[in-house]
Enzyme design. Structure first.
Site, short mmCIF file in Angstrom:
data_model
loop_
_atom_site.label_atom_id
_atom_site.label_comp_id
_atom_site.label_asym_id
_atom_site.label_seq_id
_atom_site.Cartn_x
_atom_site.Cartn_y
_atom_site.Cartn_z
N GLY A 159 0.79 -1.22 0.00
CA GLY A 159 0.00 0.00 0.00
C GLY A 159 0.82 1.27 0.00
O GLY A 159 0.31 2.33 0.37
N LYS A 190 -0.44 2.44 -4.32
CA LYS A 190 -1.09 3.73 -4.55
C LYS A 190 -0.90 4.23 -5.98
O LYS A 190 -1.74 4.98 -6.49
CB LYS A 190 -0.54 4.76 -3.56
CG LYS A 190 -0.97 4.53 -2.11
CD LYS A 190 -2.46 4.76 -1.92
CE LYS A 190 -2.85 4.79 -0.45
NZ LYS A 190 -2.71 3.50 0.22
N ASP A 266 -8.38 5.85 2.57
CA ASP A 266 -7.30 6.57 3.25
C ASP A 266 -6.76 7.70 2.39
O ASP A 266 -6.88 7.69 1.16
CB ASP A 266 -6.17 5.61 3.62
CG ASP A 266 -5.60 4.87 2.41
OD1 ASP A 266 -6.39 4.53 1.51
OD2 ASP A 266 -4.38 4.62 2.38
N ASP A 267 -6.17 8.70 3.05
CA ASP A 267 -5.45 9.80 2.40
C ASP A 267 -6.30 10.51 1.35
O ASP A 267 -5.85 10.78 0.23
CB ASP A 267 -4.15 9.28 1.77
CG ASP A 267 -3.21 8.69 2.81
OD1 ASP A 267 -3.40 8.96 4.00
OD2 ASP A 267 -2.28 7.96 2.42
N TYR A 306 -7.72 6.73 10.02
CA TYR A 306 -7.14 5.42 10.27
C TYR A 306 -6.09 5.42 11.37
O TYR A 306 -5.41 4.42 11.59
CB TYR A 306 -6.57 4.82 8.99
CG TYR A 306 -5.52 5.65 8.27
CD1 TYR A 306 -4.20 5.69 8.70
CD2 TYR A 306 -5.86 6.37 7.13
CE1 TYR A 306 -3.24 6.43 8.03
CE2 TYR A 306 -4.92 7.11 6.44
CZ TYR A 306 -3.60 7.15 6.90
OH TYR A 306 -2.66 7.89 6.23
N TRP A 361 -2.80 -2.17 10.23
CA TRP A 361 -1.95 -1.80 9.08
C TRP A 361 -0.71 -1.18 9.70
O TRP A 361 -0.72 -0.04 10.12
CB TRP A 361 -2.71 -0.81 8.19
CG TRP A 361 -1.95 -0.21 7.05
CD1 TRP A 361 -0.68 0.26 7.05
CD2 TRP A 361 -2.46 0.03 5.72
NE1 TRP A 361 -0.34 0.77 5.83
CE2 TRP A 361 -1.41 0.65 4.99
CE3 TRP A 361 -3.68 -0.20 5.09
CZ2 TRP A 361 -1.57 1.04 3.66
CZ3 TRP A 361 -3.82 0.18 3.76
CH2 TRP A 361 -2.79 0.79 3.06
N ASN A 363 2.73 0.41 9.53
CA ASN A 363 3.52 1.14 8.53
C ASN A 363 5.02 1.01 8.82
O ASN A 363 5.70 1.97 9.17
CB ASN A 363 3.09 2.61 8.49
CG ASN A 363 1.97 2.83 7.50
OD1 ASN A 363 1.97 2.26 6.41
ND2 ASN A 363 0.99 3.64 7.88
N ASP A 368 8.19 5.22 1.98
CA ASP A 368 7.78 6.16 0.93
C ASP A 368 7.83 7.61 1.37
O ASP A 368 7.64 8.51 0.56
CB ASP A 368 6.40 5.80 0.38
CG ASP A 368 5.32 5.74 1.45
OD1 ASP A 368 5.56 6.16 2.59
OD2 ASP A 368 4.20 5.26 1.13
N ASN A 396 3.07 -2.85 5.93
CA ASN A 396 3.24 -2.10 4.69
C ASN A 396 4.75 -2.00 4.45
O ASN A 396 5.45 -1.36 5.24
CB ASN A 396 2.61 -0.72 4.83
CG ASN A 396 2.57 0.04 3.51
OD1 ASN A 396 2.70 -0.53 2.45
ND2 ASN A 396 2.39 1.35 3.60
#
Length: 739
Positions: A159, A190, A266-267, A306, A361, A363, A368, A396
């Site tokens: 992701g 993404k 998300d985002d 989230y 999730w 991270n 990134d 992720n």
């Protein structure tokens, strides 16, 4: 006394044998729940032939096929292998030993009998996998294992932002998940245009569709549920037309073999963030697609809020999901922040609001938001007491698929058996698993390539931990001994050698290709460190050699700059950073002190500059305060942020110049149209603040500063202030200042 001594010696031998036998199961990842080692430390030869006692259905299953690739059935073989799941005739006498737990298994290895008994098909597959991993140099340890996972759903969500994994990398990942008992992979890069805007409503082209079909088939062979995720929230319309288009896209993916589906919100900002609309859509999909199909895994959703720092409970987003969303739909959660470790209070807080156990999730090791760093360190910080509080735990990863396996190996270990998880031990095993004969070299690199550097998520990792105290004393300017400097020099030599060994390695070409820029940087840093130690020694013992060593150091620094300026030139955090937390700061400090002392003693003006930033950044917007500054020539950039920025009324982003700077141009992108009137840009000149108008073309998100009002001269401070009466939600996509 002799009898007592002999008894103690015998007991010690028995204990040592049992320990060695237990350790011979150490190649099994994740760590099993319970190992009973043979007290005498017996081993048996791997049976190339055996009597396979199992039903035809079991022998044709994935577990049976995998075992049959390594063991040939022979009716008169001395060794018997019993294979089956709970209720099968072949393993009925061992039923009471099988854990009553989904995916659990019982494995027993005796001189002439091996038992592989699963609670279900997944458990049997894991029993076979553990047997295969227990083999070492043609030998199997005698003993038994009772095993099962702590967490139901375990795996990876692709992701991240940036370059998606290649098809070959994904195939390799799926095989890796099978070996390490991970059972979920969510496809959601993404930057896949058919996962998100602009093409989430459209089918994949034939080539890409066939690749997904191949991935689904590989996932099945490895016991992994392949989830395909859609990210429609940026432009979704809450209409029957868009709902049906999304459902049609799921149907197309179902025809490609996909049996797991996720929807990400998300985002995003705007219309797509409405909790009631999200719940209505997801419930419809759940009832009209997931339940009707009957062979589809539970629906997974990633909410807009989230993490806790973004949550506005008083506005009702999470409570609405908890109240209205079907209870069998999984809700993803990253913790207290976008990037965070998870603890017990976190889980209790979120579970209370969403009325179910959260689906984590995690991270990490995703990079990134720090793409100039390679994250190779240990996986630590998550609570060992939360197994009962979560329904799933997914990592992720980085866009570097092969290098991500260091962390993913340990994450598989952690979520299978939390109480036994040892982050350092798991990290050491992961490196051996990935690098084999070159594990010592990879370990050295990873030891100095763990921290993320400054970042907007304020998430950091320990680095260079084995020399932490020494490097800290050196950086602070504390007195150090000659032996201390030798220790530092030895480590730098080891780093240089490790980089060279890995660069020439042919054992894992995919890994070396990913690491290559960082290996070239590591080689230079290692040489730089050795020369810095030589410079300090030459300052008093060989002053004539000082200038020559100093010139070589400047050459190495220039080469380091060239790598940082030319390799890994992504548009967000370009460059190659390594050993930035402790090793490089200590070397730079030693270099600066040596040059300063030499200059004072000899009346010279040799340079001690290493890396330089013309200004510093500060902000009372937490998401901006940790963003990294970069300087290339006359250009100053700020790393973008991947998340929605909550910019409070009156909050500022400020740059403070080390020395007065010119301002030739400034442009930045907040990812929002018509936002210029909401901000004021000012520069300080001569103690006075001067407002610079912001220009933004209609329909565009880029803002430019009009520098005409500036007086002749240079600025010392520059600030961007949010001037509306309410909090704004914007992005921070770019910042480019030329001086």
């Amino acid at each position: 006394m002799r009898m007592k001594a002999r008894t103690l010696f015998t007991l010690a031998l028995l204990w040592a044998s049992a320990t060695l036998s237990a350790q011979s199961f150490s190649d099994i990842n994740p760590t099993p729940q319970q190992i009973t080692a043979d007290k005498a430390g017996k081993t048996i030869a791997w049976p190339l032939e055996a009597r396979l006692s199992a039903s035809s259905k079991t022998l044709s299953s994935l577990a049976g096929q995998e075992l049959s690739q390594r063991v040939r059935h022979h009716a008169k073989a001395r060794t018997e292998i019993l294979l089956g799941i709970r209720g099968d005739k072949a393993i009925r006498r061992y039923t009471n030993k099988i854990p009553k737990h989904s995916e659990g298994y019982f494995l027993s290895i005796e001189p002439q009998r091996i038992v592989l008994a699963g609670h279900d098909e997944a458990g049997l597959r894991y029993a076979v996998r553990s047997l295969l991993e227990a083999e070492h140099e043609g030998q199997l340890p005698c003993g038994s294992i009772v095993d099962y996972p702590d967490v139901r759903w375990r795996g990876v969500v692709e992701g991240f932002y940036g370059t998606p994994w290649s098809h070959e990398a994904r195939l390799s990942q799926l095989r890796f998940y099978g070996r390490n008992k991970l059972n979920v992979y969510i496809y959601g890069p993404k930057d896949d245009p058919y996962h998100s805007v602009p093409n989430w409503r459209r089918p994949y082209p034939e080539v890409e569709g066939q690749q997904i079909r191949t991935l689904v088939e590989e996932a099945k062979r490895n016991g992994v549920t392949f989830y395909w995720a859609i990210h429609p929230g940026q432009d979704i319309k809450w209409t029957a037309e868009d709902r049906d288009l999304l459902l049609h896209k799921f149907e197309l993916m179902y025809q490609l073999g996909v049996r797991g589906f996720a929807v990400f919100f998300d985002d995003i900002s705007g219309e797509g963030t409405k909790a009631d609309k999200q719940a209505e859509l997801l419930n419809y999909i759940n009832r009209e697609f997931v339940h009707r199909k009957g062979d589809v895994a539970p629906l997974v959703m990633c909410p807009t809020e989230y993490n806790k720092s973004w949550s506005r409970i008083e506005k009702g987003y999470l409570p609405t999901l908890g109240r209205e969303l079907d209870p069998d739909i999984e809700i993803m959660w990253t913790g207290n922040r976008v990037v965070a470790c998870i603890d017990k209070p976190d889980m209790q807080w979120i579970n209370g609001h969403i009325k179910r156990r959260a689906y984590i999730w995690f991270n990490f090791p995703v990079s990134d938001f720090v793409r100039n760093h390679m994250l190779l360190g240990a996986t630590y910080g998550n609570s060992l007491e939360i197994a009962e509080d979560l329904s799933g735990f997914l990592s992720n990863p980085m866009e570097h698929a092969e290098a991500s396996k260091i962390a993913l190996y340990s994450i598989a270990d952690y979520i299978w058996n939390m109480k036994s998880y040892d982050s350092q031990r798991s990290w050491e095993r992961s490196i051996v698993s990935l690098a084999g004969a070159q594990s010592s070299a990879l370990r050295c690199l990873a030891e100095h390539s763990s921290d993320l550097g400054a970042n907007g998520h304020l998430f950091r990792r320990e680095e260079s931990s084995e020399l932490k105290d020494l490097l800290g004393r050196i950086e602070r300017g504390s007195e150090v001994s000659l032996n201390d400097l030798r220790t530092l020099g030895d480590e730098c030599l080891k780093l240089e050698r490790s980089a060279n060994i890995l660069l020439s390695s042919r054992d894992n070409p995919a890994l070396i290709a990913e690491l290559a820029p960082w290996l070239r940087m590591a080689r230079l840093i290692g040489r730089y460190g050795q020369e810095v130690i030589s410079l300090e020694a030459a300052r008093e013992a060989k002053p004539k050699a000082f200038a020559e060593i100093h010139a070589h150091i400047l050459s190495l620094l220039e080469q380091m700059y060239e790598i940082d300026s030319s390799e890994n030139q992504n548009p967000y955090q370009p460059g190659v950073r390594l050993a930035t937390l402790r090793l490089l700061p200590a070397l730079d400090a030693t270099f600066a002190r040596s040059v300063a002392a030499y200059n004072q003693a000899h009346g010279t003006q040799l340079s001690s500059a290493t890396r330089y930033l013309p200004c510093s950044l500060s902000s009372d917007v937490a998401q901006l305060s940790g963003l990294a500054l970069s300087s290339r020539g006359k250009q100053i950039t700020i790393s973008p942020s991947n998340e929605v920025i909550r910019w409070a009324s009156g909050a500022t982003l400020e740059l403070q110049a080390v020395e007065p700077l010119e301002l030739k141009s400034l442009e930045f992108d907040l990812g929002t149209k018509d936002i210029a009137p909401s901000f004021t840009l000012e520069v300080e000149q001569g103690g006075q603040w001067i407002a610079l108008p912001l220009m933004q073309r209609a329909g565009k998100t880029l803002l430019r500063a009009d520098i005409a009002p500036m007086k002749a001269g240079r600025w010392t401070r520059l600030r961007l202030r949010q001037t509306t009466a309410t909090e704004l939600q914007v992005y921070f996509k770019s910042w480019r200042l030329v001086h």
